[in-house]
Design a protein around this motif. Structure first.
Motif, PDB file in Angstrom:
ATOM      1  N   GLU A 252       0.801  -1.225   0.000  1.00 54.54           N
ATOM      2  CA  GLU A 252       0.000   0.000   0.000  1.00 54.54           C
ATOM      3  C   GLU A 252       0.830   1.270   0.000  1.00 54.54           C
ATOM      4  O   GLU A 252       0.406   2.284  -0.565  1.00 54.54           O
ATOM      5  CB  GLU A 252      -0.928   0.012   1.232  1.00 54.54           C
ATOM      6  CG  GLU A 252      -2.027   1.071   1.191  1.00 54.54           C
ATOM      7  CD  GLU A 252      -1.586   2.461   1.653  1.00 54.54           C
ATOM      8  OE1 GLU A 252      -2.286   3.441   1.353  1.00 54.54           O
ATOM      9  OE2 GLU A 252      -0.538   2.553   2.326  1.00 54.54           O
ATOM     10  N   ASN A 253       2.005   1.266   0.609  1.00 57.98           N
ATOM     11  CA  ASN A 253       2.680   2.552   0.842  1.00 57.98           C
ATOM     12  C   ASN A 253       3.724   2.917  -0.193  1.00 57.98           C
ATOM     13  O   ASN A 253       4.249   4.027  -0.162  1.00 57.98           O
ATOM     14  CB  ASN A 253       3.298   2.593   2.248  1.00 57.98           C
ATOM     15  CG  ASN A 253       4.451   1.621   2.405  1.00 57.98           C
ATOM     16  OD1 ASN A 253       4.477   0.565   1.783  1.00 57.98           O
ATOM     17  ND2 ASN A 253       5.409   1.968   3.250  1.00 57.98           N
ATOM     18  N   LEU A 254       4.062   2.014  -1.141  1.00 61.49           N
ATOM     19  CA  LEU A 254       5.003   2.338  -2.207  1.00 61.49           C
ATOM     20  C   LEU A 254       4.594   1.597  -3.475  1.00 61.49           C
ATOM     21  O   LEU A 254       3.950   0.546  -3.415  1.00 61.49           O
ATOM     22  CB  LEU A 254       6.436   1.935  -1.842  1.00 61.49           C
ATOM     23  CG  LEU A 254       7.208   2.803  -0.856  1.00 61.49           C
ATOM     24  CD1 LEU A 254       8.559   2.173  -0.562  1.00 61.49           C
ATOM     25  CD2 LEU A 254       7.396   4.225  -1.371  1.00 61.49           C
ATOM     26  N   SER A 255       5.009   2.144  -4.602  1.00 63.06           N
ATOM     27  CA  SER A 255       4.804   1.433  -5.861  1.00 63.06           C
ATOM     28  C   SER A 255       5.908   0.389  -6.043  1.00 63.06           C
ATOM     29  O   SER A 255       6.940   0.414  -5.379  1.00 63.06           O
ATOM     30  CB  SER A 255       4.815   2.420  -7.036  1.00 63.06           C
ATOM     31  OG  SER A 255       6.090   3.050  -7.143  1.00 63.06           O
ATOM     32  N   VAL A 256       5.654  -0.535  -6.940  1.00 62.08           N
ATOM     33  CA  VAL A 256       6.604  -1.595  -7.266  1.00 62.08           C
ATOM     34  C   VAL A 256       6.894  -1.498  -8.760  1.00 62.08           C
ATOM     35  O   VAL A 256       5.961  -1.288  -9.560  1.00 62.08           O
ATOM     36  CB  VAL A 256       5.992  -2.984  -6.909  1.00 62.08           C
ATOM     37  CG1 VAL A 256       6.919  -4.126  -7.336  1.00 62.08           C
ATOM     38  CG2 VAL A 256       5.710  -3.065  -5.407  1.00 62.08           C
TER      39      VAL A 256
ATOM     40  N   ASP B  92       2.140 -12.155  -8.837  1.00 60.76           N
ATOM     41  CA  ASP B  92       1.376 -10.941  -9.129  1.00 60.76           C
ATOM     42  C   ASP B  92       1.558  -9.979  -7.959  1.00 60.76           C
ATOM     43  O   ASP B  92       1.725 -10.398  -6.808  1.00 60.76           O
ATOM     44  CB  ASP B  92      -0.108 -11.253  -9.282  1.00 60.76           C
ATOM     45  CG  ASP B  92      -0.433 -11.975 -10.572  1.00 60.76           C
ATOM     46  OD1 ASP B  92      -0.935 -11.322 -11.490  1.00 60.76           O
ATOM     47  OD2 ASP B  92      -0.183 -13.203 -10.653  1.00 60.76           O
ATOM     48  N   VAL B  93       1.511  -8.684  -8.252  1.00 56.88           N
ATOM     49  CA  VAL B  93       1.622  -7.644  -7.227  1.00 56.88           C
ATOM     50  C   VAL B  93       0.473  -6.664  -7.406  1.00 56.88           C
ATOM     51  O   VAL B  93       0.148  -6.287  -8.532  1.00 56.88           O
ATOM     52  CB  VAL B  93       2.963  -6.880  -7.332  1.00 56.88           C
ATOM     53  CG1 VAL B  93       3.054  -5.796  -6.257  1.00 56.88           C
ATOM     54  CG2 VAL B  93       4.146  -7.831  -7.233  1.00 56.88           C
ATOM     55  N   ILE B  94      -0.144  -6.259  -6.293  1.00 53.86           N
ATOM     56  CA  ILE B  94      -1.109  -5.160  -6.298  1.00 53.86           C
ATOM     57  C   ILE B  94      -0.524  -4.042  -5.453  1.00 53.86           C
ATOM     58  O   ILE B  94      -0.143  -4.255  -4.291  1.00 53.86           O
ATOM     59  CB  ILE B  94      -2.471  -5.604  -5.731  1.00 53.86           C
ATOM     60  CG1 ILE B  94      -3.099  -6.675  -6.631  1.00 53.86           C
ATOM     61  CG2 ILE B  94      -3.412  -4.408  -5.596  1.00 53.86           C
ATOM     62  CD1 ILE B  94      -4.385  -7.254  -6.079  1.00 53.86           C
ATOM     63  N   CYS B  95      -0.439  -2.834  -6.031  1.00 46.72           N
ATOM     64  CA  CYS B  95       0.199  -1.712  -5.338  1.00 46.72           C
ATOM     65  C   CYS B  95      -0.340  -0.406  -5.906  1.00 46.72           C
ATOM     66  O   CYS B  95      -0.990  -0.397  -6.954  1.00 46.72           O
ATOM     67  CB  CYS B  95       1.723  -1.780  -5.514  1.00 46.72           C
ATOM     68  SG  CYS B  95       2.275  -1.519  -7.218  1.00 46.72           S
ATOM     69  N   PRO B  96      -0.053   0.721  -5.246  1.00 46.17           N
ATOM     70  CA  PRO B  96      -0.459   2.016  -5.811  1.00 46.17           C
ATOM     71  C   PRO B  96       0.425   2.422  -6.984  1.00 46.17           C
ATOM     72  O   PRO B  96       1.551   1.934  -7.137  1.00 46.17           O
ATOM     73  CB  PRO B  96      -0.292   2.987  -4.632  1.00 46.17           C
ATOM     74  CG  PRO B  96       0.690   2.330  -3.731  1.00 46.17           C
ATOM     75  CD  PRO B  96       0.545   0.858  -3.913  1.00 46.17           C
ATOM     76  N   GLN B  97      -0.085   3.310  -7.809  1.00 49.01           N
ATOM     77  CA  GLN B  97       0.720   3.904  -8.867  1.00 49.01           C
ATOM     78  C   GLN B  97       1.652   4.963  -8.280  1.00 49.01           C
ATOM     79  O   GLN B  97       1.304   5.633  -7.305  1.00 49.01           O
ATOM     80  CB  GLN B  97      -0.181   4.565  -9.915  1.00 49.01           C
ATOM     81  CG  GLN B  97      -1.018   3.599 -10.719  1.00 49.01           C
ATOM     82  CD  GLN B  97      -2.018   4.316 -11.595  1.00 49.01           C
ATOM     83  OE1 GLN B  97      -2.994   4.886 -11.098  1.00 49.01           O
ATOM     84  NE2 GLN B  97      -1.796   4.308 -12.902  1.00 49.01           N
TER      85      GLN B  97
ATOM     86  N   SER C 211      -9.675   3.881   0.234  1.00 53.39           N
ATOM     87  CA  SER C 211      -9.500   3.777  -1.210  1.00 53.39           C
ATOM     88  C   SER C 211      -8.570   2.619  -1.557  1.00 53.39           C
ATOM     89  O   SER C 211      -8.838   1.842  -2.482  1.00 53.39           O
ATOM     90  CB  SER C 211      -8.930   5.092  -1.751  1.00 53.39           C
ATOM     91  OG  SER C 211      -8.615   4.991  -3.128  1.00 53.39           O
ATOM     92  N   ALA C 212      -7.468   2.489  -0.800  1.00 59.42           N
ATOM     93  CA  ALA C 212      -6.507   1.416  -1.080  1.00 59.42           C
ATOM     94  C   ALA C 212      -7.151   0.041  -0.902  1.00 59.42           C
ATOM     95  O   ALA C 212      -6.935  -0.867  -1.712  1.00 59.42           O
ATOM     96  CB  ALA C 212      -5.292   1.559  -0.169  1.00 59.42           C
ATOM     97  N   LEU C 213      -7.949  -0.131   0.151  1.00 51.34           N
ATOM     98  CA  LEU C 213      -8.585  -1.422   0.381  1.00 51.34           C
ATOM     99  C   LEU C 213      -9.588  -1.749  -0.723  1.00 51.34           C
ATOM    100  O   LEU C 213      -9.673  -2.896  -1.184  1.00 51.34           O
ATOM    101  CB  LEU C 213      -9.280  -1.429   1.751  1.00 51.34           C
ATOM    102  CG  LEU C 213      -8.370  -1.547   2.967  1.00 51.34           C
ATOM    103  CD1 LEU C 213      -9.174  -1.357   4.244  1.00 51.34           C
ATOM    104  CD2 LEU C 213      -7.651  -2.894   2.986  1.00 51.34           C
ATOM    105  N   TRP C 214     -10.351  -0.754  -1.151  1.00 50.44           N
ATOM    106  CA  TRP C 214     -11.326  -0.993  -2.216  1.00 50.44           C
ATOM    107  C   TRP C 214     -10.628  -1.434  -3.501  1.00 50.44           C
ATOM    108  O   TRP C 214     -11.024  -2.419  -4.135  1.00 50.44           O
ATOM    109  CB  TRP C 214     -12.146   0.268  -2.457  1.00 50.44           C
ATOM    110  CG  TRP C 214     -13.241   0.048  -3.467  1.00 50.44           C
ATOM    111  CD1 TRP C 214     -14.478  -0.475  -3.230  1.00 50.44           C
ATOM    112  CD2 TRP C 214     -13.172   0.312  -4.873  1.00 50.44           C
ATOM    113  NE1 TRP C 214     -15.201  -0.544  -4.415  1.00 50.44           N
ATOM    114  CE2 TRP C 214     -14.420  -0.078  -5.432  1.00 50.44           C
ATOM    115  CE3 TRP C 214     -12.191   0.838  -5.701  1.00 50.44           C
ATOM    116  CZ2 TRP C 214     -14.692   0.054  -6.795  1.00 50.44           C
ATOM    117  CZ3 TRP C 214     -12.460   0.963  -7.065  1.00 50.44           C
ATOM    118  CH2 TRP C 214     -13.700   0.585  -7.593  1.00 50.44           C
ATOM    119  N   HIS C 215      -9.570  -0.714  -3.883  1.00 54.17           N
ATOM    120  CA  HIS C 215      -8.846  -1.065  -5.110  1.00 54.17           C
ATOM    121  C   HIS C 215      -8.147  -2.423  -4.969  1.00 54.17           C
ATOM    122  O   HIS C 215      -8.116  -3.210  -5.929  1.00 54.17           O
ATOM    123  CB  HIS C 215      -7.822   0.011  -5.440  1.00 54.17           C
ATOM    124  CG  HIS C 215      -8.405   1.251  -6.045  1.00 54.17           C
ATOM    125  ND1 HIS C 215      -9.000   1.269  -7.285  1.00 54.17           N
ATOM    126  CD2 HIS C 215      -8.481   2.527  -5.577  1.00 54.17           C
ATOM    127  CE1 HIS C 215      -9.419   2.488  -7.568  1.00 54.17           C
ATOM    128  NE2 HIS C 215      -9.108   3.272  -6.544  1.00 54.17           N
TER     129      HIS C 215
END
Length: 419
Positions: free
Chosen positions: A19-23, A44-49, A87-91
């Motif tokens: 959640e706190n950094l992009s990959v 697979d990775v899920i992360c913020p842009q 927002s992060a949890l929803w995405h």
């Protein structure tokens, strides 16, 4: 490359949540991804842009599929964090459904909220690996200075629920492992130390560039995030004391990195009368970072002692070491574990002594060279990533168990080990 008895992921799939950094900007997570990939896992990775890099909604990089979502960082206190995390949890939940069944869901904190989508995946047959990057209760105490209030009790409750949900915990050092055992109630065989380590292939010293010293004999360097708990203000006050108490003006300092307090630190430097010899670069490319560190005579690790810093492994310390740079640090438990004799240690939060030790190293090039060599030997020896690779794969093997079912399955072995 890896022992077949440890972490063989052939035919298995892992989903890593961040959640706190992009990959791949998050170097630890990216090293974990490539280690699992090399052991046969589909990752697979899920992360913020990211804002300037890692901006594509979806990418496949070196065989790792990355799913990214837009996220606005929190501002305005607790309400801002509530919006960010909601927002992060929803995405994350949305993208996890898109990814489909997995054998292992691997959630990296902060925040201690990703156990919620992890639980949803556990009900569909996945095992849950909790990768504890930060101790969030200690982070709350150190960052907000509000004491053990209602919000503190809330983050403690979330940590307990995360521990309870996890089949395996990855701790970044022995101090974190002790917390998982003592506070989290985890069994010793379910907690693995996977230390962060710099990529020695990416971090290679270059010939020094004297022009970076801006005409001075010595270059001092700080690398890292600039947040309330990171001690950049301590470093700046120590540099003012280096000038005023030690009478030293034969240096230029560069502060590399950004963060919540960047603008405040630039203003503090101005108020201390340091703006003629302290340079703030913001975030820089890997190439420019190597130039600054290769030229630095002394590096600064000014993290003050607080509940979080004393037990945390600082990435800046490891990156100074891999580049062969000596450093001055405050006397923190895990700083000594990491740096050993590659650092000099000032009493906790003592800015005058920090300045004196910087001056001492400026005057002793032979000691600087020896300390730099010690750091490189430690990074290439006991602190090398290859040791953490083995621990990571052993953790995955423990999470899955012998005869664990294929993707999303609910075979007997999986049921037997589930708590």
């Amino acid at each position: 490359m890896f022992d077949d008895a440890v972490g063989d992921g052939r035919g298995r799939r892992a989903l890593i949540l961040v959640e706190n950094l992009s990959v791949p900007f998050d170097r630890r997570v990216w090293q974990e991804c490539t280690t699992l990939r090399d052991a046969g896992w589909r990752v697979d990775v899920i992360c913020p842009q990211g804002s300037k890099r890692d901006t594509e909604p979806e990418a496949v990089i070196d065989g790792v599929r990355i799913h990214r979502y837009p996220l606005r960082a929190a501002t305005g206190g607790p309400a801002g964090y509530l919006r960010e995390y909601g927002s992060a949890l929803w995405h994350t939940a949305r993208l996890a459904r898109k990814v489909g069944p997995v054998d292992v869901v691997h959630a990296c904190n902060p925040p201690d909220l990703l156990f919620l989508p992890a639980l949803w995946l556990k009900r569909r047959g996945a095992r849950f690996v909790f990768d504890q990057h930060d101790l969030v209760p200690e982070l709350y105490l150190s960052r907000f200075d509000r004491g053990e209030d209602l919000l503190y009790r809330g983050v403690c409750a979330l940590e307990r629920m995360t521990y309870r949900a996890a089949d395996v915990v990855l701790a970044t050092n022995e101090s974190y492992r002790d917390v998982a055992l003592r506070r989290g109630g985890k069994r010793p065989e379910s907690v693995f130390v996977v230390r962060s380590a710099p990529d020695t292939a990416r971090h290679r010293p270059l010939p020094p560039e004297p022009e970076l010293k801006r005409g001075q004999p010595h270059l001092l360097c700080y690398l890292g995030v600039m947040g309330p708990q990171d001690g950049v203000d301590y470093a700046l006050r120590a540099l003012a004391k280096l000038r005023d108490e030690q009478g030293r003006t034969d240096w230029h300092a560069v502060f590399v990195g950004g963060g919540d307090t960047f603008d405040a630190m630039v203003e503090l430097s101005r108020r201390l009368g340091l703006d003629d010899r302290v340079q703030f670069t913001g975030r820089v490319s890997d190439a420019d970072l190597a130039r600054y560190l290769s030229t630095a005579d002394v590096c600064l690790s000014p993290d003050p002692r607080n509940p979080l810093n004393d037990v945390s492994t600082m990435n800046k310390v490891l990156e100074y070491m891999v580049m062969g740079r000596p450093m001055v640090s405050f006397d923190l438990r895990e700083a000594r574990v990491s740096a050993g004799d590659a650092a000099l240690y000032a009493p906790a939060n003592d800015e005058s002594e920090f300045a004196r030790l910087v001056a001492q190293l400026m005057d002793d090039p032979e000691r600087r060279a020896l300390m730099g060599k010690v750091g490189q030997e430690r990074i290439n020896g006991p602190l090398a990533w290859r040791n953490s690779q083995r621990a990571l794969l052993a953790a995955y093997a423990a999470a899955c168990g012998d005869g664990a079912p294929a993707v999303g399955g609910r075979g007997r072995a999986g049921r037997r080990q589930r708590r």
